[in-house]
Design a protein around this motif. Structure first.
Motif, mmCIF file in Angstrom:
data_model
loop_
_atom_site.group_PDB
_atom_site.id
_atom_site.type_symbol
_atom_site.label_atom_id
_atom_site.label_comp_id
_atom_site.label_asym_id
_atom_site.label_seq_id
_atom_site.Cartn_x
_atom_site.Cartn_y
_atom_site.Cartn_z
ATOM 1 N N SER A 85 10.791 7.418 -9.123
ATOM 2 C CA SER A 85 9.854 8.467 -9.540
ATOM 3 C C SER A 85 8.385 8.074 -9.457
ATOM 4 O O SER A 85 7.523 8.920 -9.221
ATOM 5 C CB SER A 85 10.163 8.902 -10.978
ATOM 6 N N ASP A 86 8.053 6.789 -9.644
ATOM 7 C CA ASP A 86 6.636 6.393 -9.697
ATOM 8 C C ASP A 86 6.453 4.947 -9.259
ATOM 9 O O ASP A 86 6.036 4.093 -10.044
ATOM 10 C CB ASP A 86 6.095 6.599 -11.119
ATOM 11 N N VAL A 87 6.759 4.657 -8.013
ATOM 12 C CA VAL A 87 6.669 3.277 -7.545
ATOM 13 C C VAL A 87 5.228 2.780 -7.524
ATOM 14 O O VAL A 87 4.962 1.600 -7.797
ATOM 15 C CB VAL A 87 7.323 3.131 -6.152
ATOM 16 N N GLU A 88 4.269 3.652 -7.217
ATOM 17 C CA GLU A 88 2.876 3.200 -7.168
ATOM 18 C C GLU A 88 2.370 2.828 -8.555
ATOM 19 O O GLU A 88 1.641 1.846 -8.723
ATOM 20 C CB GLU A 88 1.995 4.272 -6.536
ATOM 21 N N GLY A 89 2.767 3.614 -9.567
ATOM 22 C CA GLY A 89 2.399 3.269 -10.933
ATOM 23 C C GLY A 89 3.021 1.956 -11.365
ATOM 24 O O GLY A 89 2.398 1.147 -12.061
ATOM 25 N N LEU A 90 4.255 1.707 -10.932
ATOM 26 C CA LEU A 90 4.937 0.460 -11.258
ATOM 27 C C LEU A 90 4.239 -0.723 -10.608
ATOM 28 O O LEU A 90 4.014 -1.763 -11.254
ATOM 29 C CB LEU A 90 6.389 0.538 -10.800
ATOM 30 N N ILE A 91 3.889 -0.579 -9.343
ATOM 31 C CA ILE A 91 3.198 -1.663 -8.638
ATOM 32 C C ILE A 91 1.877 -1.995 -9.326
ATOM 33 O O ILE A 91 1.537 -3.170 -9.524
ATOM 34 C CB ILE A 91 2.975 -1.283 -7.161
ATOM 35 N N LYS A 92 1.156 -0.974 -9.716
ATOM 36 C CA LYS A 92 -0.119 -1.187 -10.403
ATOM 37 C C LYS A 92 0.075 -1.928 -11.714
ATOM 38 O O LYS A 92 -0.689 -2.836 -12.056
ATOM 39 C CB LYS A 92 -0.811 0.149 -10.646
ATOM 40 N N ASP A 93 1.117 -1.566 -12.468
ATOM 41 C CA ASP A 93 1.359 -2.220 -13.746
ATOM 42 C C ASP A 93 1.820 -3.661 -13.561
ATOM 43 O O ASP A 93 1.474 -4.544 -14.355
ATOM 44 C CB ASP A 93 2.409 -1.438 -14.546
ATOM 45 N N LEU A 94 2.589 -3.930 -12.516
ATOM 46 C CA LEU A 94 3.056 -5.291 -12.253
ATOM 47 C C LEU A 94 1.902 -6.252 -11.988
ATOM 48 O O LEU A 94 1.996 -7.452 -12.271
ATOM 49 C CB LEU A 94 4.011 -5.296 -11.055
ATOM 50 N N GLU A 95 0.813 -5.717 -11.453
ATOM 51 C CA GLU A 95 -0.329 -6.566 -11.103
ATOM 52 C C GLU A 95 -1.009 -7.188 -12.316
ATOM 53 O O GLU A 95 -1.762 -8.154 -12.180
ATOM 54 C CB GLU A 95 -1.334 -5.748 -10.293
ATOM 55 N N LYS A 96 -0.725 -6.666 -13.501
ATOM 56 C CA LYS A 96 -1.375 -7.192 -14.711
ATOM 57 C C LYS A 96 -0.719 -8.491 -15.199
ATOM 58 O O LYS A 96 -1.321 -9.244 -15.965
ATOM 59 C CB LYS A 96 -1.308 -6.160 -15.835
ATOM 60 N N VAL A 161 4.887 -9.094 -7.538
ATOM 61 C CA VAL A 161 4.559 -7.764 -7.012
ATOM 62 C C VAL A 161 5.001 -7.685 -5.545
ATOM 63 O O VAL A 161 4.223 -7.923 -4.632
ATOM 64 C CB VAL A 161 3.049 -7.468 -7.134
ATOM 65 N N ASN A 162 6.254 -7.333 -5.337
ATOM 66 C CA ASN A 162 6.804 -7.237 -3.986
ATOM 67 C C ASN A 162 6.628 -5.801 -3.493
ATOM 68 O O ASN A 162 7.581 -5.013 -3.448
ATOM 69 C CB ASN A 162 8.273 -7.652 -3.980
ATOM 70 N N GLU A 163 5.409 -5.450 -3.113
ATOM 71 C CA GLU A 163 5.090 -4.064 -2.760
ATOM 72 C C GLU A 163 5.947 -3.557 -1.610
ATOM 73 O O GLU A 163 6.422 -2.411 -1.627
ATOM 74 C CB GLU A 163 3.606 -3.953 -2.383
ATOM 75 N N ARG A 164 6.133 -4.370 -0.606
ATOM 76 C CA ARG A 164 6.851 -3.958 0.602
ATOM 77 C C ARG A 164 8.272 -3.478 0.266
ATOM 78 O O ARG A 164 8.703 -2.408 0.711
ATOM 79 C CB ARG A 164 6.904 -5.134 1.573
ATOM 80 N N THR A 165 8.984 -4.264 -0.538
ATOM 81 C CA THR A 165 10.360 -3.917 -0.873
ATOM 82 C C THR A 165 10.429 -2.779 -1.875
ATOM 83 O O THR A 165 11.261 -1.873 -1.740
ATOM 84 C CB THR A 165 11.102 -5.148 -1.419
ATOM 85 N N LEU A 166 9.563 -2.791 -2.871
ATOM 86 C CA LEU A 166 9.576 -1.723 -3.871
ATOM 87 C C LEU A 166 9.312 -0.363 -3.220
ATOM 88 O O LEU A 166 9.980 0.632 -3.540
ATOM 89 C CB LEU A 166 8.536 -1.998 -4.957
ATOM 90 N N ARG A 167 8.371 -0.307 -2.310
ATOM 91 C CA ARG A 167 8.083 0.960 -1.618
ATOM 92 C C ARG A 167 9.246 1.369 -0.714
ATOM 93 O O ARG A 167 9.558 2.553 -0.574
ATOM 94 C CB ARG A 167 6.787 0.842 -0.820
ATOM 95 N N GLY A 168 9.874 0.391 -0.066
ATOM 96 C CA GLY A 168 11.012 0.709 0.788
ATOM 97 C C GLY A 168 12.177 1.277 -0.003
ATOM 98 O O GLY A 168 12.799 2.265 0.407
#
Length: 289
Positions: A85-96, A161-168
């Motif tokens: 539902s919100d992978v971009e929000g998750l990626i942003k939060d992981l960066e903290k 923060v594994n952006e590539r896999t999370l987005r896939g």
């Protein structure tokens, strides 16, 4: 015209950079067993069911267009729902998050606080991914009270923060019919019918009295559960559902499924606190076809 072509190329490059594969390290993960499992998967089936999805190695390898995935671990399934539902929000939060011992224990012990229930699903998902990437040996383990209790892993560069896999994974979920559940395994396959395919990968029958990993959830998975799983296998068989099950090659399991087709496999044990016990173990793949 040129802008449209450039945008299409940019989007295609992004898709090519995304990977649909497990993003967590998980006890019992099937990445090293995929070749053997693929050889047992039926060529044609309708809906796919996986009631013990775990880290999803088989799911992401097959990428079925119509799937029901489930796990009794609510924390894990919340991660999947948030990625959907919100992978971009998750990626942003992981960066903290920080790979520091004191910070790790602060985040780990959040579930000891009553305010933990006030955290958003996204924050809880971010916490689980962070703990999985930075805890000792990538274990998910809880005590009898249901609190995460794995120590800090001391890794120099964990891939938090594994952006590539999370987005896939998010793209796969959004572009297909994937129903996400967190319930008992039998309930998860109640709707399975003739021509559907069910992959059963429950916690394994222990090879010895000291090797049983019971802390994945605070309920464990007992011999009675293994018998109940066998009864479900037989029920699905009667429905005309295609069933594949993986388990350890113990005498108990081999005897219980001796009326079905059994293939033997051997794979490395990836998660064990004792490094000397991470050798190869014998497993079975059982099918009703």
């Amino acid at each position: 015209m040129y802008e449209a072509a450039f945008e299409k190329l940019r989007w295609q490059k992004r898709l090519n950079s995304e990977r649909v594969k497990p993003f967590l390290k998980w006890a019992g993960g099937k990445r090293r067993m995929l070749a053997d499992i693929r050889s047992c998967v039926p060529q044609h089936f309708r809906r796919y069911y996986e009631p013990f999805v775990g880290a999803g190695a088989v799911l992401f390898d097959l990428q079925p267009a119509d799937a029901v995935i489930n796990d009794i671990n609510e924390e894990l399934m919340n991660v999947y729902r948030v990625i959907q539902s919100d992978v971009e929000g998750l990626i942003k939060d992981l960066e903290k998050h920080r790979n520091e011992k004191s910070y790790y224990y602060k985040i780990r012990d959040l579930d000891l606080n009553e305010d933990y229930q006030k955290m958003s699903d996204l924050e809880k998902a971010s916490r689980i991914i962070y703990l999985n990437k930075t805890c000792f040996n990538g274990l998910f383990r809880v005590n009898k009270e249901g609190h995460f209790n794995v120590p800090f892993g001391k890794y120099s560069r964990p891939n938090i923060v594994n952006e590539r896999t999370l987005r896939g994974v998010s793209r796969y979920f959004r572009e297909n019919r994937v129903k996400i559940m967190a319930t008992d395994f039998a309930e998860a396959v109640e709707d399975a019918e003739e021509g559907d395919f069910v992959y059963l990968d429950s916690p394994y029958d222990p090879l010895s009295t000291t090797s049983y990993f019971t802390s994945y959830s605070n309920d464990g998975f007992t011999k009675k559960d293994q018998i109940r799983l066998h009864d479900l296998f037989a029920d699905l068989d009667r429905r005309g559902t295609l069933v594949l099950m993986s388990n350890s090659a113990t005498p108990f399991i081999k005897q219980m499924y001796n009326n079905y087709h059994i293939t033997f496999s051997s794979t490395s044990r990836l998660i064990n606190a004792d490094g000397s016990k991470r050798g190869r173990i014998d497993e079975v793949l059982v099918t009703n076809y």
